[in-house]
Write a protein that holds these residues in place. Structure first.
Motif, PDB file in Angstrom:
ATOM      1  N   THR A 296       0.831  -1.209   0.000  1.00  0.00           N
ATOM      2  CA  THR A 296       0.000   0.000   0.000  1.00  0.00           C
ATOM      3  C   THR A 296       0.865   1.258   0.000  1.00  0.00           C
ATOM      4  OG1 THR A 296      -1.813  -1.108   1.153  1.00  0.00           O
ATOM      5  CG2 THR A 296      -1.746   1.298   1.275  1.00  0.00           C
ATOM      6  N   LEU A 297       1.827   1.314   0.910  1.00  0.00           N
ATOM      7  CA  LEU A 297       2.681   2.497   1.002  1.00  0.00           C
ATOM      8  C   LEU A 297       3.571   2.641  -0.225  1.00  0.00           C
ATOM      9  CD1 LEU A 297       3.729   2.283   4.769  1.00  0.00           C
ATOM     10  CD2 LEU A 297       2.051   3.812   3.737  1.00  0.00           C
ATOM     11  N   GLY A 298       4.062   1.513  -0.751  1.00  0.00           N
ATOM     12  CA  GLY A 298       4.876   1.586  -1.956  1.00  0.00           C
ATOM     13  C   GLY A 298       4.091   2.087  -3.151  1.00  0.00           C
ATOM     14  N   SER A 299       2.861   1.600  -3.305  1.00  0.00           N
ATOM     15  CA  SER A 299       2.012   2.074  -4.397  1.00  0.00           C
ATOM     16  C   SER A 299       1.691   3.550  -4.229  1.00  0.00           C
ATOM     17  CB  SER A 299       0.710   1.257  -4.432  1.00  0.00           C
ATOM     18  OG  SER A 299       0.982  -0.112  -4.586  1.00  0.00           O
ATOM     19  N   TRP A 300       1.401   3.949  -3.001  1.00  0.00           N
ATOM     20  CA  TRP A 300       1.118   5.355  -2.704  1.00  0.00           C
ATOM     21  C   TRP A 300       2.278   6.236  -3.133  1.00  0.00           C
ATOM     22  CZ3 TRP A 300      -0.100   7.273   2.981  1.00  0.00           C
ATOM     23  CH2 TRP A 300      -0.443   8.636   2.944  1.00  0.00           C
ATOM     24  N   GLY A 301       3.475   5.866  -2.729  1.00  0.00           N
ATOM     25  CA  GLY A 301       4.642   6.675  -3.057  1.00  0.00           C
ATOM     26  C   GLY A 301       4.901   6.768  -4.548  1.00  0.00           C
TER      27      GLY A 301
END
Length: 228
Positions: free
Chosen positions: A211-216
């Motif tokens: 989730t955080l990787g996709s967000w970034g």
């Protein structure tokens, strides 16, 4: 700054090489007669969860899963590194259709709830960390694309999302190595949320990381006008 950005990349590559060499050593040291694979019933008895896909992904083929997490992390780091020097030619214009914004915000809320469900209960029903990460990343993409870019960027910085993502990866790798060495938490009551030992924890860590990787990555693409 460039050296500081390369150090984590080299560390992950070194860890990947170490895991690969260790796995090859285990394969070379195996006896010629390989025992039959565990049956579905044996997997259920061993891990105490009704979803036998989770024990396969997070235990029997955990080397593959660790490699997939590392590959995704390298992709995320590569996007940030390649676009760090890019500047947007013009500011991103937010969506001005209020009905569309409300609709997609509702979709983002729904995806967030699905992500939590898939991460927390993925060892009990169809789901898991990667599916949860896809749902969570989709929720954030809807917010970023439809009027919430500024607030999402501020939230990304406030919660130190990049550091949180790296921490999730490191904790996942450490727990995976412990599981590979035979350490596990009690399996708990069959069918309960707090069951399966380390499996739900690993699911949550993978979901958080994806989730955080996709967000970034999506945020980086948007701020540099790489998405049209």
């Amino acid at each position: 700054p460039m050296i500081a950005s390369i150090i984590p990349l080299l560390a992950l590559l070194g860890l990947l090489i170490t895991l690969t060499s260790t796995g090859l050593g285990l394969v070379q040291g195996m006896e010629q007669v390989v025992p039959a694979p565990l049956s579905v019933n044996a997997l259920v008895d061993q891990f105490g969860v009704p979803n036998v896909v989770t024990p396969i992904v997070l235990d029997l083929r955990l080397y593959d899963t660790v490699g997939e997490v590392i590959v995704f992390t390298l992709a995320s780091m590569g996007v940030h590194h390649l676009l760090s020097s890019e500047t947007a030619e013009h500011d991103l214009k937010p969506a001005d259709d209020e009905a569309a914004v409300v609709l997609f915000r509702l979709g983002a809320v729904l995806n967030t709830l699905i992500a939590v469900e898939l991460a927390v209960r993925g060892h009990l029903s169809p789901g898991g960390g990667f599916a949860a990460g896809v749902a969570g990343g989709t929720a954030l993409a809807l917010v970023l694309l439809f009027g919430g870019s500024a607030e999402a960027t501020g939230a990304y910085r406030r919660i130190h999302a990049e550091t949180l993502e790296e921490s999730a990866v490191l904790i996942f790798i450490v727990l995976s190595l412990l599981l590979l060495e035979g350490f596990n938490l009690p399996s708990g009551e069959y069918g309960a949320v707090l069951s399966g030992g380390l499996l739900p924890i690993l699911n949550i860590l993978v979901g958080l990381k994806v989730t955080l990787g996709s967000w970034g990555m999506i945020q980086r693409f948007l701020t540099t006008n790489q998405l049209h």
